[in-house]
Scaffold this motif. Structure first.
Motif, PDB file in Angstrom:
ATOM      1  N   HIS A  87       1.963   8.064  65.138  1.00  0.00           N
ATOM      2  CA  HIS A  87       2.748   7.127  65.945  1.00  0.00           C
ATOM      3  C   HIS A  87       1.916   5.982  66.518  1.00  0.00           C
ATOM      4  O   HIS A  87       2.441   5.106  67.189  1.00  0.00           O
ATOM      5  N   ASP A 125       5.057   3.053  66.356  1.00  0.00           N
ATOM      6  CA  ASP A 125       6.301   3.547  66.945  1.00  0.00           C
ATOM      7  C   ASP A 125       7.039   2.379  67.600  1.00  0.00           C
ATOM      8  O   ASP A 125       6.608   1.869  68.645  1.00  0.00           O
ATOM      9  N   PRO A 126       8.167   1.921  67.015  1.00  0.00           N
ATOM     10  CA  PRO A 126       8.872   0.744  67.559  1.00  0.00           C
ATOM     11  C   PRO A 126       9.526   1.000  68.909  1.00  0.00           C
ATOM     12  O   PRO A 126       9.960   0.050  69.577  1.00  0.00           O
ATOM     13  N   THR A 127       9.596   2.259  69.338  1.00  0.00           N
ATOM     14  CA  THR A 127      10.226   2.555  70.629  1.00  0.00           C
ATOM     15  C   THR A 127       9.220   2.559  71.773  1.00  0.00           C
ATOM     16  O   THR A 127       9.611   2.717  72.931  1.00  0.00           O
ATOM     17  N   ARG A 128       7.938   2.401  71.464  1.00  0.00           N
ATOM     18  CA  ARG A 128       6.916   2.462  72.507  1.00  0.00           C
ATOM     19  C   ARG A 128       5.996   1.247  72.372  1.00  0.00           C
ATOM     20  O   ARG A 128       5.388   1.047  71.333  1.00  0.00           O
ATOM     21  N   TYR A 129       5.933   0.440  73.424  1.00  0.00           N
ATOM     22  CA  TYR A 129       5.169  -0.797  73.347  1.00  0.00           C
ATOM     23  C   TYR A 129       4.531  -1.126  74.697  1.00  0.00           C
ATOM     24  O   TYR A 129       4.936  -0.615  75.749  1.00  0.00           O
ATOM     25  N   ASN A 160       6.140   0.538  77.993  1.00  0.00           N
ATOM     26  CA  ASN A 160       7.599   0.727  78.056  1.00  0.00           C
ATOM     27  C   ASN A 160       8.069   1.515  76.839  1.00  0.00           C
ATOM     28  O   ASN A 160       7.473   1.475  75.769  1.00  0.00           O
ATOM     29  N   ARG A 161       9.156   2.226  77.007  1.00  0.00           N
ATOM     30  CA  ARG A 161       9.774   2.984  75.908  1.00  0.00           C
ATOM     31  C   ARG A 161      11.245   2.583  75.813  1.00  0.00           C
ATOM     32  O   ARG A 161      11.994   2.637  76.801  1.00  0.00           O
ATOM     33  N   LEU A 162      11.630   2.171  74.622  1.00  0.00           N
ATOM     34  CA  LEU A 162      13.009   1.792  74.387  1.00  0.00           C
ATOM     35  C   LEU A 162      13.899   3.044  74.346  1.00  0.00           C
ATOM     36  O   LEU A 162      13.516   4.074  73.791  1.00  0.00           O
ATOM     37  N   ARG A 163      15.071   2.950  74.914  1.00  0.00           N
ATOM     38  CA  ARG A 163      16.011   4.070  74.900  1.00  0.00           C
ATOM     39  C   ARG A 163      17.134   3.775  73.919  1.00  0.00           C
ATOM     40  O   ARG A 163      17.614   2.646  73.810  1.00  0.00           O
ATOM     41  N   ASN A 164      17.580   4.840  73.228  1.00  0.00           N
ATOM     42  CA  ASN A 164      18.679   4.678  72.285  1.00  0.00           C
ATOM     43  C   ASN A 164      20.005   4.538  73.030  1.00  0.00           C
ATOM     44  O   ASN A 164      20.214   5.158  74.054  1.00  0.00           O
TER      45      ASN A 164
END
Length: 350
Positions: free
Chosen positions: A36, A40-44, A346-350
């Motif tokens: 990851h 990992d596109p959900t964590r930046y 930051n972590r993107l949420r679905n």
């Protein structure tokens, strides 16, 4: 992306099928982190430039110490801190190596075995120094788990300034630039104490065959800087840099290494899965500190090192040009080239 991680992404399911019984929880955690890392596109990470007001998001690194893409700054910081501790004296490197027969213990119980190695060697060196009654040693121990061919080969490199500090008399005793301790005596005591320590460890069992002679190498290494630079290469960036992986096919991986005795560059070719396991077996257990400072080189002995340096007529950190220690990650603005401010992960949420 790292070539090793690219291979890991492609073959990690096959790796699980072939080597699943050998993959520890720590190795699996490292694999997950590396898969990851920066992908990992959900964590930046979020960055802001105070100069031109540009905002930027970057895929987050995993931060695992086994990841070849991470912790390059940590390596530089460690080297900078160690360089600032260097004294204007000659240095020795003492290397304690575990025999081949103990590799199975290193695979099954690495944390217990490596902790014992640190404990036995540090007490051994302190005891040898106490016999001469000239004061206490300062030294830095670094755990390496591989040889140049990247096979499992646990050993400790210990960097020792030539000299002792007598706290009672507040004196520095200059050492012999050509002699520290007798390597054969060190090896004999190292063997006896390590065997005794393993015997008393609940989860460890001595192998059936134990060599009678163990190896301890004790040699001069100049004024210490080159040895610290050598040790820093394998601390936090994985065990094999990308530049040394010279060919990858669907079946095999070829990497290069420098032979220790001759300094000749050689190559080694392995099947992909065997290559991945070769590297992953060096993942260290969580919480194991692989670098440790003792005596007047320990972290909380800054005032003591200042006193010693004054006795030697220098200022701590001035033996070599003082290196800058970066306390945080750095990102340069692509538009104005100013250093950006880190705002968080930051972590993107679905």
């Amino acid at each position: 992306m790292s070539q090793f991680i690219t291979l890991l992404q492609r073959y990690h399911q096959q790796l699980e099928l072939h080597y699943g019984g050998l993959l520890t929880q720590d190795i699996r955690r490292a694999i997950t982190d590396m898969l990851h890392c920066k992908s990992d596109p959900t964590r930046y990470t979020q960055w802001h430039c105070g100069h031109c007001q540009h905002d930027q998001q970057l895929l987050a690194s995993c931060g695992n110490r086994s990841c070849p893409q991470c912790l390059h700054q940590t390596t530089s910081n460690w080297l900078a801190k160690q360089t600032d501790k260097l004294l204007p004296v000659h240095y020795f490197m003492v290397t304690f190596t575990l025999p081949y027969e103990f590799r199975i213990l290193a695979r099954k119980h690495p944390k217990t075995l490596y902790q014992l190695m640190f404990k036995v060697t540090s007490n051994l060196l302190k005891d040898f120094a106490s016999r001469e009654d000239k004061g206490s040693l300062g030294f830095t121990s670094v755990l390496h788990t591989h040889n140049r061919k990247r096979e499992l080969h646990p050993h400790l490199h210990i960097i020792i300034p030539c000299g002792r500090y007598d706290a009672g008399k507040q004196q520095w005793h200059k050492g012999d630039n050509h002699y520290l301790f007798n390597a054969f005596s060190l090896a004999k005591v190292w063997r006896a104490r390590m065997l005794d320590a393993i015997n008393h460890a609940i989860e460890l069992t001595l192998p059936n065959e134990i060599p009678k002679k163990w190896v301890v190498d004790c040699r001069k290494v100049g004024f210490g800087l080159s040895s610290l630079q050598y040790l820093s290469r394998y601390l936090y960036r994985g065990v094999l840099p990308d530049k040394d992986i010279i060919n990858i096919t669907d079946e095999n991986v070829t990497f290069r290494y420098k032979e220790g005795k001759t300094d000749i560059i050689k190559t080694r070719e392995l099947p992909v899965l065997k290559f991945l396991w070769l590297i992953l077996q060096h993942v260290l257990p969580k919480g194991l500190q692989r670098v440790r400072d003792y005596g007047f080189l320990r972290g909380n002995a800054k005032q003591l090192r200042l006193k010693i340096s004054l006795l030697l007529g220098v200022i701590v950190g001035k033996v070599y040009k003082q290196q800058k220690v970066m306390k945080h990650a750095v990102c340069i603005c692509p538009f104005c080239q100013y250093e950006m401010h880190f705002l968080g992960v930051n972590r993107l949420r679905n």
